[in-house]
Scaffold this active site. Structure first.
Site, PDB file in Angstrom:
ATOM      1  N   GLY A   1     -10.501  26.134 -50.753  1.00  0.00           N
ATOM      2  CA  GLY A   1      -9.262  26.896 -50.747  1.00  0.00           C
ATOM      3  C   GLY A   1      -9.536  28.341 -51.104  1.00  0.00           C
ATOM      4  O   GLY A   1     -10.578  28.667 -51.676  1.00  0.00           O
TER       5      GLY A   1
ATOM      6  N   CYS B   1     -16.322  23.223 -52.514  1.00  0.00           N
ATOM      7  CA  CYS B   1     -16.045  24.640 -52.790  1.00  0.00           C
ATOM      8  C   CYS B   1     -15.012  24.760 -53.917  1.00  0.00           C
ATOM      9  O   CYS B   1     -15.302  24.470 -55.068  1.00  0.00           O
ATOM     10  CB  CYS B   1     -15.613  25.343 -51.510  1.00  0.00           C
ATOM     11  SG  CYS B   1     -15.668  27.153 -51.599  1.00  0.00           S
TER      12      CYS B   1
ATOM     13  N   GLU C   1     -18.285  20.019 -43.994  1.00  0.00           N
ATOM     14  CA  GLU C   1     -17.460  19.595 -42.864  1.00  0.00           C
ATOM     15  C   GLU C   1     -17.640  20.452 -41.618  1.00  0.00           C
ATOM     16  O   GLU C   1     -17.299  20.024 -40.509  1.00  0.00           O
ATOM     17  CB  GLU C   1     -15.975  19.570 -43.274  1.00  0.00           C
ATOM     18  CG  GLU C   1     -15.321  20.928 -43.485  1.00  0.00           C
ATOM     19  CD  GLU C   1     -15.485  21.462 -44.905  1.00  0.00           C
ATOM     20  OE1 GLU C   1     -14.695  22.344 -45.301  1.00  0.00           O
ATOM     21  OE2 GLU C   1     -16.406  20.995 -45.608  1.00  0.00           O
TER      22      GLU C   1
ATOM     23  N   ASP D   1      -1.131  12.055 -24.797  1.00  0.00           N
ATOM     24  CA  ASP D   1      -0.487  11.507 -26.000  1.00  0.00           C
ATOM     25  C   ASP D   1       0.593  10.492 -25.642  1.00  0.00           C
ATOM     26  O   ASP D   1       0.588   9.352 -26.129  1.00  0.00           O
ATOM     27  CB  ASP D   1       0.112  12.632 -26.843  1.00  0.00           C
ATOM     28  CG  ASP D   1      -0.925  13.631 -27.308  1.00  0.00           C
ATOM     29  OD1 ASP D   1      -2.117  13.260 -27.339  1.00  0.00           O
ATOM     30  OD2 ASP D   1      -0.567  14.770 -27.616  1.00  0.00           O
TER      31      ASP D   1
ATOM     32  N   HIS E   1     -19.694  24.081 -47.469  1.00  0.00           N
ATOM     33  CA  HIS E   1     -18.737  23.316 -46.653  1.00  0.00           C
ATOM     34  C   HIS E   1     -19.489  22.355 -45.722  1.00  0.00           C
ATOM     35  O   HIS E   1     -19.905  22.739 -44.625  1.00  0.00           O
ATOM     36  CB  HIS E   1     -17.866  24.268 -45.820  1.00  0.00           C
ATOM     37  CG  HIS E   1     -16.873  25.020 -46.646  1.00  0.00           C
ATOM     38  ND1 HIS E   1     -15.613  24.538 -46.907  1.00  0.00           N
ATOM     39  CD2 HIS E   1     -16.973  26.202 -47.296  1.00  0.00           C
ATOM     40  CE1 HIS E   1     -14.969  25.405 -47.671  1.00  0.00           C
ATOM     41  NE2 HIS E   1     -15.768  26.420 -47.927  1.00  0.00           N
TER      42      HIS E   1
ATOM     43  N   LYS F   1      -6.339  14.078 -32.053  1.00  0.00           N
ATOM     44  CA  LYS F   1      -6.415  14.126 -30.592  1.00  0.00           C
ATOM     45  C   LYS F   1      -7.663  13.426 -30.057  1.00  0.00           C
ATOM     46  O   LYS F   1      -7.598  12.675 -29.077  1.00  0.00           O
ATOM     47  CB  LYS F   1      -6.398  15.583 -30.114  1.00  0.00           C
ATOM     48  CG  LYS F   1      -6.219  15.766 -28.625  1.00  0.00           C
ATOM     49  CD  LYS F   1      -4.766  15.584 -28.242  1.00  0.00           C
ATOM     50  CE  LYS F   1      -4.495  16.063 -26.840  1.00  0.00           C
ATOM     51  NZ  LYS F   1      -3.051  16.067 -26.519  1.00  0.00           N
TER      52      LYS F   1
END
Length: 516
Positions: free
Chosen positions: A57, A84, A173, A230, A171, A372
């Site tokens: 953040g 972080c 990710e 979708d 990070h 998605k």
């Protein structure tokens, strides 16, 4: 879902990467939910909780206005990984010290792994990670030890293995952290002990059962089928659950791309055998759009007309008490942010097409817990036609926001043909695999040309091709020269009304992907 899932809680502390963290967890084969700090403890107590990830953040943990994270999260007896800011908050809360570093560390950084165990199991020596911080931990809490360091960050990764608390200043990710997915997989599978069985087959089985449980033995569901992936996957799941008690409505508003109506009717009605009603509302929509040139006004007109058409058609199904929708998890997350939290609001979630509450139908949303990419994997697992499965994102207002100026039947026909050429040539060359979207835009600008020794004065067409991970940001892509040449030649020679083709080389931001 029909039963409680064991999984992880991702606490969003204001990072732009919260959804990316969740996607990485799911790529490791585990279920997870994202919550802001204010709802995190409630969610943790409700869940069959296997572990917690505290995100990064932009705030400083010692500053006024920093996210107020419930310290009780550290008392639930489950593993915790702080990323972080999450690592800094955990360190300070447990008695450590966090201070400003005097300079911001941002970008690729080489770290040395001191302990190749727990979250670093199988990761030893030096590896490259992505740093993005201005504060750092300067004193470790009691019981913590160093797992990795860099030249400028003594505590690049820390942990207390007895309590299964770990923190990384970088990070993992993001793709820039070379072995970040391994680290997250170690935390998810080894430290938290999850089986890694979150996959397309299990998702389908669970969602089909959930629809059966909700709708019952006699209930009917109405679903607005748009032709996009979708609503298509949502329809497949509901249809597998209740068969012909699913009533699909497809509205042809005259703003579709070439061949879309035919693909939907062929696949869903003819091939799968769904109860599909196609409403030909082309004249109605184009009539309402006559004379309108303002982009926002176009969107409002189209949204209003869709609601009215759907309402009229839905009245025919008097036994239907449920409304099926292709709501995705990002929509749900964004809706939560509207009502509080530290991440900036993107948009508020609403029913597809802005469907009114007075329809008095209970929602059936089999995709509301999926991203998605997961929806596409489920669609592939269920045998969805590739023409729909791999369909690039298409705006709700359709061609209306790719026709700058007034939307008329003639201009729709012109753009439809030009866009079909762009799609055909890009896909023929295999370039589409690396693109997020590729399409044509009809401009309200005429220019002089020469065709067959005669002067022409016709419209210009722009070609837009972008690459992106999620549509939030995008880079323009320069298609191969021979592909661009073929597209330009074909459009000018085959599409009456266009005599000039230009290339859009704008990224998002500052531009948007769509022109309107």
């Amino acid at each position: 879902m029909s039963e409680q899932l064991r999984g992880l809680l991702v606490v969003d502390l204001g990072t732009q990467y919260a959804q990316l963290i969740a996607r990485r967890v799911r790529e490791a084969g585990a279920w997870c939910e994202i919550h802001p700090p204010r709802t995190a403890l409630e969610a943790a107590r409700r869940m069959d909780l296997a572990g917690i990830i505290l995100s990064g953040g932009p705030a400083s943990v010692y500053a006024e206005g920093a996210p107020e994270v419930p310290s009780e999260l550290l008392e639930l007896g489950v593993p915790v990984l702080g990323i972080c800011y999450g690592m800094q908050w955990m360190s300070q809360t447990l008695g450590g010290t966090v201070e400003g570093s005097g300079e911001r560390e941002f970008g690729h950084t080489s770290i040395e792994v001191d302990q190749a165990s727990e979250v670093f199991d199988g990761i030893d020596g030096r590896t490259v990670v992505w740093m993005s911080h201005g504060d750092k931990v300067t004193k470790l809490p009691a019981g913590f030890q160093v797992y990795a360091h860099s030249d400028s960050c003594a505590f690049a990764a820390i942990g207390d293995p007895s309590r299964r608390f770990f923190g990384v200043q970088f990070h993992p990710e993001v793709s820039h952290s070379v072995r970040g997915q391994e680290l997250l997989s170690n935390f998810v599978l080894d430290v938290c002990g999850l089986p890694g069985d979150w996959n397309a087959g299990n998702i389908v089985d669970r969602e089909v059962q959930a629809v059966k449980d909700l709708v019952g033995e006699t209930g009917e569901v109405i679903l607005g089928l748009s032709g996009g992936v979708d609503s298509a996957v949502a329809a497949l799941i509901v249809h597998r659950a209740i068969g012909d008690r699913l009533k699909c409505i497809f509205v042809d508003n005259g703003l579709l791309r070439k061949g879309e109506r035919e693909v939907v009717e062929e696949h869903f009605a003819e091939h799968i055998g769904m109860d599909l009603t196609t409403v030909d509302a082309r004249a109605r929509f184009l009539g309402e759009l006559a004379g309108c040139t303002d982009p926002e006004r176009k969107r409002k007109i189209i949204g209003k007309e869709f609601v009215e058409v759907f309402r009229e058609e839905a009245q025919r199904f008097t036994n239907a008490k449920f409304l099926g929708q292709g709501t995705l998890y990002p929509d749900v997350i964004e809706s939560v942010a509207v009502h509080g939290g530290n991440t900036a609001t993107i948009k508020s979630h609403h029913n597809v097409g802005g469907l009114p509450e007075d329809l008095d139908l209970e929602l059936v949303e089999p995709l509301r817990e999926l991203f998605k990419d997961e929806v596409r994997r489920v669609g592939a697992h269920m045998g969805l036609d590739e023409r729909i499965l791999l369909r690039q994102p298409f705006p709700g207002p359709g061609l209306a926001v790719r026709i700058l100026g007034e939307v008329t039947e003639e201009r729709c026909d012109i753009l439809r043909e030009a866009d079909a050429i762009v799609r055909h040539e890009v896909e023929k060359a295999g370039c589409h695999r690396d693109l997020w979207q590729y399409f044509a835009v009809l401009l309200p600008t005429k220019s002089v040309g020469v065709m067959g020794d005669a002067r022409t004065y016709e419209d210009a067409c722009a070609i837009r091709a972008v690459s992106s991970q999620d549509g939030m940001t995008a880079d323009w892509t320069y298609l191969p020269h021979d592909v661009l040449r073929t597209i330009s030649n074909r459009i000018i020679n085959e599409v009456r009304g266009i005599n000039r083709v230009v290339l859009d080389i704008s990224s998002k931001p500052p531009a948007t992907i769509e022109w309107e």
